[in-house]
Motif scaffolding. Structure first.
Motif, PDB file in Angstrom:
ATOM      1  N   PRO A 153       1.035  -1.555   0.380  1.00  0.00           N
ATOM      2  CA  PRO A 153       0.123   0.509  -0.118  1.00  0.00           C
ATOM      3  C   PRO A 153       0.728   0.722  -0.518  1.00  0.00           C
ATOM      4  CG  PRO A 153       0.199  -1.341   2.046  1.00  0.00           C
ATOM      5  CD  PRO A 153       1.164  -1.781   0.883  1.00  0.00           C
ATOM      6  N   SER A 154       0.306   2.350  -0.879  1.00  0.00           N
ATOM      7  CA  SER A 154       1.004   3.453  -0.988  1.00  0.00           C
ATOM      8  C   SER A 154       1.333   4.373   0.822  1.00  0.00           C
ATOM      9  CB  SER A 154       0.267   4.911  -1.350  1.00  0.00           C
ATOM     10  OG  SER A 154      -0.636   5.179  -1.354  1.00  0.00           O
ATOM     11  N   PRO A 155       2.045   4.556   1.565  1.00  0.00           N
ATOM     12  CA  PRO A 155       2.041   5.805   2.296  1.00  0.00           C
ATOM     13  C   PRO A 155       1.070   6.198   2.629  1.00  0.00           C
ATOM     14  CG  PRO A 155       4.476   5.237   1.508  1.00  0.00           C
ATOM     15  CD  PRO A 155       3.842   4.821   0.286  1.00  0.00           C
ATOM     16  N   SER A 156       0.604   6.839   1.228  1.00  0.00           N
ATOM     17  CA  SER A 156      -0.554   8.050   1.907  1.00  0.00           C
ATOM     18  C   SER A 156      -2.042   7.330   1.957  1.00  0.00           C
ATOM     19  CB  SER A 156      -0.402   8.491   0.577  1.00  0.00           C
ATOM     20  OG  SER A 156      -0.815   8.259  -0.336  1.00  0.00           O
ATOM     21  N   SER A 157      -1.580   6.010   2.292  1.00  0.00           N
ATOM     22  CA  SER A 157      -3.113   5.415   2.334  1.00  0.00           C
ATOM     23  C   SER A 157      -3.458   4.816   4.099  1.00  0.00           C
ATOM     24  CB  SER A 157      -3.310   4.008   1.769  1.00  0.00           C
ATOM     25  OG  SER A 157      -2.396   3.406   2.420  1.00  0.00           O
ATOM     26  N   ASN A 158      -3.081   5.358   4.488  1.00  0.00           N
ATOM     27  CA  ASN A 158      -3.026   5.496   6.121  1.00  0.00           C
ATOM     28  C   ASN A 158      -3.209   4.315   6.620  1.00  0.00           C
ATOM     29  OD1 ASN A 158      -2.847   7.170   9.069  1.00  0.00           O
ATOM     30  ND2 ASN A 158      -5.432   6.876   8.148  1.00  0.00           N
ATOM     31  N   GLN A 159      -2.879   3.036   5.384  1.00  0.00           N
ATOM     32  CA  GLN A 159      -3.446   1.820   6.258  1.00  0.00           C
ATOM     33  C   GLN A 159      -1.552   1.261   7.087  1.00  0.00           C
ATOM     34  OE1 GLN A 159      -4.631  -0.994   2.929  1.00  0.00           O
ATOM     35  NE2 GLN A 159      -6.570   0.543   2.898  1.00  0.00           N
ATOM     36  N   PRO A 160      -1.816   0.430   8.135  1.00  0.00           N
ATOM     37  CA  PRO A 160      -0.281   0.397   8.710  1.00  0.00           C
ATOM     38  C   PRO A 160      -0.122  -0.781   7.722  1.00  0.00           C
ATOM     39  CG  PRO A 160      -2.260  -0.359  10.054  1.00  0.00           C
ATOM     40  CD  PRO A 160      -3.050  -0.012   8.982  1.00  0.00           C
ATOM     41  N   TRP A 161       1.590  -1.193   7.426  1.00  0.00           N
ATOM     42  CA  TRP A 161       2.226  -1.592   6.399  1.00  0.00           C
ATOM     43  C   TRP A 161       3.361  -1.829   6.458  1.00  0.00           C
ATOM     44  CZ3 TRP A 161       6.475   0.369   4.012  1.00  0.00           C
ATOM     45  CH2 TRP A 161       6.224   2.195   4.077  1.00  0.00           C
ATOM     46  N   GLY A 162       4.508  -3.195   5.779  1.00  0.00           N
ATOM     47  CA  GLY A 162       5.636  -2.975   6.626  1.00  0.00           C
ATOM     48  C   GLY A 162       6.109  -3.082   8.067  1.00  0.00           C
ATOM     49  N   LEU A 163       6.931  -2.601   8.418  1.00  0.00           N
ATOM     50  CA  LEU A 163       7.229  -2.603  10.315  1.00  0.00           C
ATOM     51  C   LEU A 163       6.051  -2.487  11.329  1.00  0.00           C
ATOM     52  CD1 LEU A 163       8.921  -2.911  12.316  1.00  0.00           C
ATOM     53  CD2 LEU A 163      10.124  -1.191  12.677  1.00  0.00           C
ATOM     54  N   ALA A 164       4.891  -0.837  10.843  1.00  0.00           N
ATOM     55  CA  ALA A 164       3.558  -0.935  11.339  1.00  0.00           C
ATOM     56  C   ALA A 164       3.016  -2.221  11.610  1.00  0.00           C
ATOM     57  CB  ALA A 164       2.677   0.139  11.234  1.00  0.00           C
ATOM     58  N   ALA A 165       2.707  -2.604  10.130  1.00  0.00           N
ATOM     59  CA  ALA A 165       1.996  -4.123  10.087  1.00  0.00           C
ATOM     60  C   ALA A 165       2.452  -5.336  11.082  1.00  0.00           C
ATOM     61  CB  ALA A 165       1.773  -4.573   8.578  1.00  0.00           C
ATOM     62  N   LEU A 166       4.187  -5.424  11.532  1.00  0.00           N
ATOM     63  CA  LEU A 166       4.364  -6.086  12.146  1.00  0.00           C
ATOM     64  C   LEU A 166       4.565  -6.376  13.587  1.00  0.00           C
ATOM     65  CD1 LEU A 166       7.659  -6.701  10.515  1.00  0.00           C
ATOM     66  CD2 LEU A 166       5.626  -8.466  10.024  1.00  0.00           C
ATOM     67  N   LEU A 167       3.875  -4.840  13.812  1.00  0.00           N
ATOM     68  CA  LEU A 167       3.227  -4.778  15.167  1.00  0.00           C
ATOM     69  C   LEU A 167       2.315  -4.728  15.576  1.00  0.00           C
ATOM     70  CD1 LEU A 167       5.488  -1.515  16.098  1.00  0.00           C
ATOM     71  CD2 LEU A 167       6.338  -3.988  16.142  1.00  0.00           C
TER      72      LEU A 167
END
Length: 524
Positions: free
Chosen positions: A459-473
């Protein structure tokens, strides 16, 4: 018993200091003339934003040099409990008459406090001479002069109208909401890891507070044991400490034992100086490459988010074990990002030789003599492959050994065996249960899968959806449900199992039956 090289280990939570009761000297500064220090220097810890860690070629200080500088800095510093209605200008004006000020900052912890560092120790004596100690009728006095002061205003009502806004230094990590916002708007996973490091690492002010705490306690101890020292170790000094972590201290009475005129008998716990050497070793590993601390902080945060680690002792993996696992993983890269402990030993000079209770703790202490790694892998790749590596690690038969940097046969039946770098017969993870180890493996596999899936559909960073490290947390259950709903696929556990089966290239082989059909046999 005669004292030499003995001490007591103390673990202090800085947040717990709010309930401590002390008799503090009192001073009233408002009518005193003086000049305000013109320049207050503030240092900043490196944010770890470099991609590979090989760009910084500036000379690096030894662990002992840093400890000496911090110790001297703390000895020139006072802690002052201030009233809320205070003029910072007049406050500094009064203190400046006792000598030039090198640095100061305010912080709040159930009250307003000021940490003030003078340029000379003599300034503290001058300040102490201008204070008075409250009468102590029922309590026994300790024979020392405190550097912990309590400020009383002479005319509190006159301060309200002229009081400027005093900016307090924040000593707390960001909230979960704030952290996720920062991570979601990062440009890459590398930026996410560096952002987490920057937000959670000890600030310059927090580091000063920790050394000051040791110094203030040393003042009390020195009243009974002259020439003693209270030294911090562990996460507060090894560069892997985060905001809010405990402060580990060591009461060092070694200098007392060296003085023939002192024959002191005390009953204290012995502590191996190996704890201090371990702190120094981690300091070196953290300073060699900027990716090390970023990866360690992220793995630790990930583990805490999934309750793999906790502040309560038990059968859980510790932060120290996780740090050693990251170091071991980075030793496996091609080319290696971190050297083995044995290679650091071969670089050591005669002055580096260190034997503690029969254990060889020798390694080079001059970081400038260690050749930087030529590895240029990104943090994103390292994070993903860390999870893949330990998600498929043969914990049932192999142990982790950063001294040699290679897997070895386990010497015992402990579920997780991580060799102590210095006391090689010990397992630093002996407390970990089989169920907790399996939980770690399952979460590592799931995290590896999440990162691999995002490579295909990020997802694009501007989508405000958890991605990358944020999704892992996010919690494992939340992750599985949201991803299953979003992608309309099988449950996460089945997807992970299929993914792992497909990447176990080392343990699978293709075979063809007599009728021409292909079959897959798996060896475990």
């Amino acid at each position: 018993m005669a004292v030499r090289g003995v001490g007591r280990l103390t673990c202090l939570s800085l947040c717990a200091q709010r309930n401590a009761r002390f008799q503090r000297p009192v001073f009233r500064p408002l009518s005193c003339p003086g000049t305000v220090a013109a320049d207050f220097r503030r240092e900043e810890q490196p944010s770890g934003s470099a991609a590979t860690g090989s760009e910084d070629r500036s000379p690096k200080k030894r662990f002992t040099e840093v400890q000496k500088e911090r110790r001297e800095q703390a000895q020139r510093t006072v802690l002052i409990h201030c009233p809320n209605k205070i003029s910072e200008k007049k406050f500094l004006k009064y203190l400046s008459q006792h000598g030039p000020i090198n640095n100061h900052f305010f912080y709040e912890s159930f009250g307003l406090y000021a940490v003030v560092e003078f340029c000379q120790k003599e300034s503290i004596c001058s300040l102490q001479n201008g204070t008075h100690t409250p009468s102590m009728v029922t309590e026994a006095a300790i024979p020392f002069r405190s550097r912990f002061f309590n400020l009383k205003l002479k005319n509190p009502s006159n301060q309200t109208s002229e009081r400027p806004c005093i900016q307090s230094s924040n000593q707390l990590p960001p909230s979960s909401k704030k952290l996720f916002e920062l991570l979601c708007y990062a440009e890459s996973i590398d930026d996410q890891l560096n952002t987490l490091l920057k937000e959670f690492q000890l600030t310059e002010e927090n580091t000063r507070l920790r050394y000051l705490t040791c110094s203030l306690i040393e003042d009390i101890a020195a009243a009974y044991f002259p020439d003693c020292a209270v030294r911090p170790f562990g996460s507060s000094v090894n560069t892997f400490g985060k905001l809010g972590c405990d402060l580990d201290m060591f009461l060092d009475l070694d200098e007392i034992g060296k003085l023939s005129t002192h024959k002191v008998i005390v009953f204290l716990f012995f502590i191996r100086r190996i704890a201090l050497k371990s702190s120094e070793l981690l300091y070196i590993y953290g300073a060699l490459d900027s990716r090390v601390r970023a990866l360690v902080f992220s793995v630790r945060c990930w583990a805490r988010a999934h309750s793999l680690t906790t502040s309560i002792p038990g059968a859980w993996i510790t932060n120290f074990s996780l740090t050693v696992m990251v170091i071991f993983f980075l030793q496996q890269r091609s080319p290696p990002i971190l050297p083995t402990l044995d290679s650091l030993k071969t670089l050591a000079d005669a002055e580096d030789k260190c034997i503690i209770e029969g254990n060889n703790c020798t390694f080079i202490r001059d970081l400038n003599k260690i050749k930087p790694s030529e590895n240029t892998e990104t943090l994103e790749l390292l994070l993903k492959e860390f999870f893949e590596y330990f998600g498929n690690f043969a914990f049932n038969k192999n142990s982790i050994n950063i001294r040699q940097g290679r897997e070895q046969n386990k010497p015992d039946s402990s579920p997780l065996h991580i060799q102590n770098p210095f006391e090689t017969s010990l397992n630093i993870s002996k407390n970990v249960s089989q169920s907790q180890l399996q939980k770690f493996v399952d979460l590592a596999r799931e995290s590896a899968w999440i990162l691999q899936e995002e490579d295909k559909d990020r997802p694009s960073p501007s989508s405000n959806q958890p991605w990358g490290l944020a999704a892992l947390l996010l919690s494992s259950v939340t992750n599985s449900k949201s991803l299953a709903k979003k992608k309309n696929k099988r449950p996460a556990s089945e997807r992970i199992r299929s993914l792992l089966d497909s990447i176990k290239s080392n343990s699978t082989e293709n075979a063809t039956t007599a009728n021409g059909k292909r079959t897959i046999s798996t060896h475990t």
